[in-house]
Design a protein around this motif. Structure first.
Motif, PDB file in Angstrom:
ATOM      1  N   ALA A   1       0.838  -1.206   0.000  1.00 10.88           N
ATOM      2  CA  ALA A   1       0.000   0.000   0.000  1.00 10.88           C
ATOM      3  C   ALA A   1       0.872   1.254   0.000  1.00 10.88           C
ATOM      4  O   ALA A   1       0.586   2.229  -0.713  1.00 10.88           O
ATOM      5  CB  ALA A   1      -0.945  -0.009   1.199  1.00 10.88           C
ATOM      6  N   ASP A   2       1.947   1.232   0.800  1.00 14.44           N
ATOM      7  CA  ASP A   2       2.876   2.375   0.824  1.00 14.44           C
ATOM      8  C   ASP A   2       3.540   2.567  -0.532  1.00 14.44           C
ATOM      9  O   ASP A   2       3.682   3.705  -1.009  1.00 14.44           O
ATOM     10  CB  ASP A   2       3.952   2.176   1.902  1.00 14.44           C
ATOM     11  N   ALA A   3       3.946   1.477  -1.154  1.00 14.24           N
ATOM     12  CA  ALA A   3       4.578   1.570  -2.479  1.00 14.24           C
ATOM     13  C   ALA A   3       3.589   2.102  -3.510  1.00 14.24           C
ATOM     14  O   ALA A   3       3.937   2.934  -4.351  1.00 14.24           O
ATOM     15  CB  ALA A   3       5.116   0.199  -2.899  1.00 14.24           C
ATOM     16  N   PHE A   4       2.351   1.629  -3.427  1.00 16.77           N
ATOM     17  CA  PHE A   4       1.323   2.077  -4.371  1.00 16.77           C
ATOM     18  C   PHE A   4       1.084   3.578  -4.237  1.00 16.77           C
ATOM     19  O   PHE A   4       1.096   4.305  -5.221  1.00 16.77           O
ATOM     20  CB  PHE A   4       0.029   1.292  -4.110  1.00 16.77           C
ATOM     21  N   ILE A   5       0.887   4.065  -3.036  1.00 19.05           N
ATOM     22  CA  ILE A   5       0.624   5.490  -2.835  1.00 19.05           C
ATOM     23  C   ILE A   5       1.880   6.312  -3.094  1.00 19.05           C
ATOM     24  O   ILE A   5       1.810   7.469  -3.500  1.00 19.05           O
ATOM     25  CB  ILE A   5       0.031   5.769  -1.432  1.00 19.05           C
ATOM     26  N   GLY A   6       3.055   5.693  -2.923  1.00 18.18           N
ATOM     27  CA  GLY A   6       4.315   6.389  -3.201  1.00 18.18           C
ATOM     28  C   GLY A   6       4.437   6.808  -4.658  1.00 18.18           C
ATOM     29  O   GLY A   6       5.003   7.859  -4.967  1.00 18.18           O
ATOM     30  N   VAL A   7       3.913   5.980  -5.551  1.00 20.15           N
ATOM     31  CA  VAL A   7       3.914   6.339  -6.975  1.00 20.15           C
ATOM     32  C   VAL A   7       3.148   7.637  -7.183  1.00 20.15           C
ATOM     33  O   VAL A   7       3.587   8.541  -7.912  1.00 20.15           O
ATOM     34  CB  VAL A   7       3.309   5.191  -7.825  1.00 20.15           C
ATOM     35  N   PHE A   8       2.013   7.779  -6.537  1.00 20.21           N
ATOM     36  CA  PHE A   8       1.188   8.969  -6.714  1.00 20.21           C
ATOM     37  C   PHE A   8       1.798  10.189  -6.010  1.00 20.21           C
ATOM     38  O   PHE A   8       1.683  11.303  -6.510  1.00 20.21           O
ATOM     39  CB  PHE A   8      -0.237   8.699  -6.222  1.00 20.21           C
ATOM     40  N   ARG A   9       2.459   9.953  -4.880  1.00 18.79           N
ATOM     41  CA  ARG A   9       3.145  11.069  -4.210  1.00 18.79           C
ATOM     42  C   ARG A   9       4.273  11.610  -5.095  1.00 18.79           C
ATOM     43  O   ARG A   9       4.455  12.814  -5.228  1.00 18.79           O
ATOM     44  CB  ARG A   9       3.707  10.610  -2.865  1.00 18.79           C
ATOM     45  N   THR A  10       5.036  10.695  -5.679  1.00 17.64           N
ATOM     46  CA  THR A  10       6.126  11.103  -6.573  1.00 17.64           C
ATOM     47  C   THR A  10       5.565  11.838  -7.785  1.00 17.64           C
ATOM     48  O   THR A  10       6.100  12.869  -8.199  1.00 17.64           O
ATOM     49  CB  THR A  10       6.952   9.880  -7.019  1.00 17.64           C
ATOM     50  N   SER A  11       4.487  11.330  -8.356  1.00 18.40           N
ATOM     51  CA  SER A  11       3.843  11.996  -9.498  1.00 18.40           C
ATOM     52  C   SER A  11       3.370  13.393  -9.118  1.00 18.40           C
ATOM     53  O   SER A  11       3.517  14.337  -9.894  1.00 18.40           O
ATOM     54  CB  SER A  11       2.662  11.173 -10.011  1.00 18.40           C
ATOM     55  N   ALA A  12       2.802  13.520  -7.938  1.00 19.27           N
ATOM     56  CA  ALA A  12       2.341  14.829  -7.472  1.00 19.27           C
ATOM     57  C   ALA A  12       3.518  15.784  -7.289  1.00 19.27           C
ATOM     58  O   ALA A  12       3.419  16.974  -7.633  1.00 19.27           O
ATOM     59  CB  ALA A  12       1.567  14.678  -6.164  1.00 19.27           C
ATOM     60  N   ASP A  13       4.627  15.288  -6.768  1.00 21.45           N
ATOM     61  CA  ASP A  13       5.816  16.131  -6.617  1.00 21.45           C
ATOM     62  C   ASP A  13       6.328  16.630  -7.970  1.00 21.45           C
ATOM     63  O   ASP A  13       6.699  17.797  -8.121  1.00 21.45           O
ATOM     64  CB  ASP A  13       6.930  15.369  -5.891  1.00 21.45           C
ATOM     65  N   VAL A  14       6.341  15.737  -8.954  1.00 24.63           N
ATOM     66  CA  VAL A  14       6.767  16.128 -10.304  1.00 24.63           C
ATOM     67  C   VAL A  14       5.807  17.161 -10.868  1.00 24.63           C
ATOM     68  O   VAL A  14       6.223  18.169 -11.450  1.00 24.63           O
ATOM     69  CB  VAL A  14       6.863  14.887 -11.227  1.00 24.63           C
ATOM     70  N   PHE A  15       4.512  16.940 -10.677  1.00 23.83           N
ATOM     71  CA  PHE A  15       3.506  17.888 -11.167  1.00 23.83           C
ATOM     72  C   PHE A  15       3.699  19.265 -10.536  1.00 23.83           C
ATOM     73  O   PHE A  15       3.665  20.288 -11.231  1.00 23.83           O
ATOM     74  CB  PHE A  15       2.103  17.352 -10.878  1.00 23.83           C
TER      75      PHE A  15
END
Length: 180
Positions: free
Chosen positions: A8-22
Motif C-alpha cells: 500500500a505504501d509503495a502504491f501510494i508512493g507512486v502517486f506522491r512522486t507523481s504529485a511532486d513532479v507535477f
C-alpha cells in the motif's frame, strides 16, 4: 500484514512522486512556457502578422539560393513563432512541389529547438528535460552549450532533409502513375 502495508505504501508512493513532479512543473517550466508564448505572440503583433506572412512568401521563392532559407530559416521562424503543430501552416506559402520538403524540415526541427526555446514544442519538452537532467548531474555547466549545439545540429539536419525530400519528391512526381 506487513507485506500488505508495504504494498500500500509503495502504491501510494507512486502517486506522491507523481504529485511532486507535477508541482515542480507547475512552479517551474509551465510558467516559463506561458511567459514565452505570450512574448512570442506579442512579438508577432509588434512586427505585424502581414510582415511575418510576407517573410514566408519571400522565403518560398524559386531558385537554389532560396533553398537554405526555405529549409532552415523558414522552419526556424515557423516553429519559433507559431510552435508545434501550427508551424506547419507556413507551408501554405510554398509551391506544391516544396510542401513535402518544408513539412519534413519543420517536423524534424520541433525537437532540437526545445532546449533553447521550450515554448516551441511543449509536447516533447520531457525528452529535453530528461537529457538535461542527466547532463546537469554530470556537468551542469554543459547544459546550455549542449542545447545550442543541439539547435545548430538540428538546423544542419533540416537543411539536409529538406533538400533530400525535394529531390525525392521531384523524382517521384516525374514518374508516370500506373502500369504501362
Amino acid at each position: 500484514m506487513d507485506t500488505l502495508v508495504s504494498m500500500a505504501d509503495a502504491f501510494i508512493g507512486v502517486f506522491r512522486t507523481s504529485a511532486d513532479v507535477f508541482v515542480s512543473l507547475t512552479t517551474g517550466i509551465i510558467p516559463l512556457i506561458v511567459v514565452f508564448l505570450t512574448a512570442v505572440n506579442a512579438l508577432v503583433k509588434f512586427i505585424g502578422e502581414d510582415k511575418v506572412e510576407n517573410f514566408a512568401k519571400w522565403a518560398a521563392q524559386e531558385g537554389w539560393m532560396y533553398v537554405p532559407v526555405r529549409y532552415t530559416l523558414l522552419p526556424f521562424v515557423a516553429v519559433f513563432m507559431l510552435t508545434n503543430p501550427v508551424c506547419y501552416t507556413f507551408g501554405t506559402f510554398l509551391p506544391e512541389k516544396n510542401k513535402p520538403a518544408f513539412y519534413d524540415a519543420a517536423v524534424s526541427f520541433v525537437h532540437p529547438i526545445t532546449g533553447i526555446f521550450p515554448h516551441a514544442n511543449g509536447g516533447e519538452l520531457f525528452v529535453w528535460l530528461g537529457i538535461a537532467a542527466g547532463v546537469e548531474i554530470a556537468a551542469p555547466e554543459l547544459v546550455t552549450p549542449l542545447a545550442v549545439r543541439y539547435l545548430l545540429a538540428g538546423l544542419v539536419v533540416i537543411l539536409i532533409r529538406g533538400v533530400t525530400t525535394d529531390i525525392i519528391y521531384s523524382i517521384m512526381s516525374s514518374r508516370k502513375v500506373g502500369a504501362e
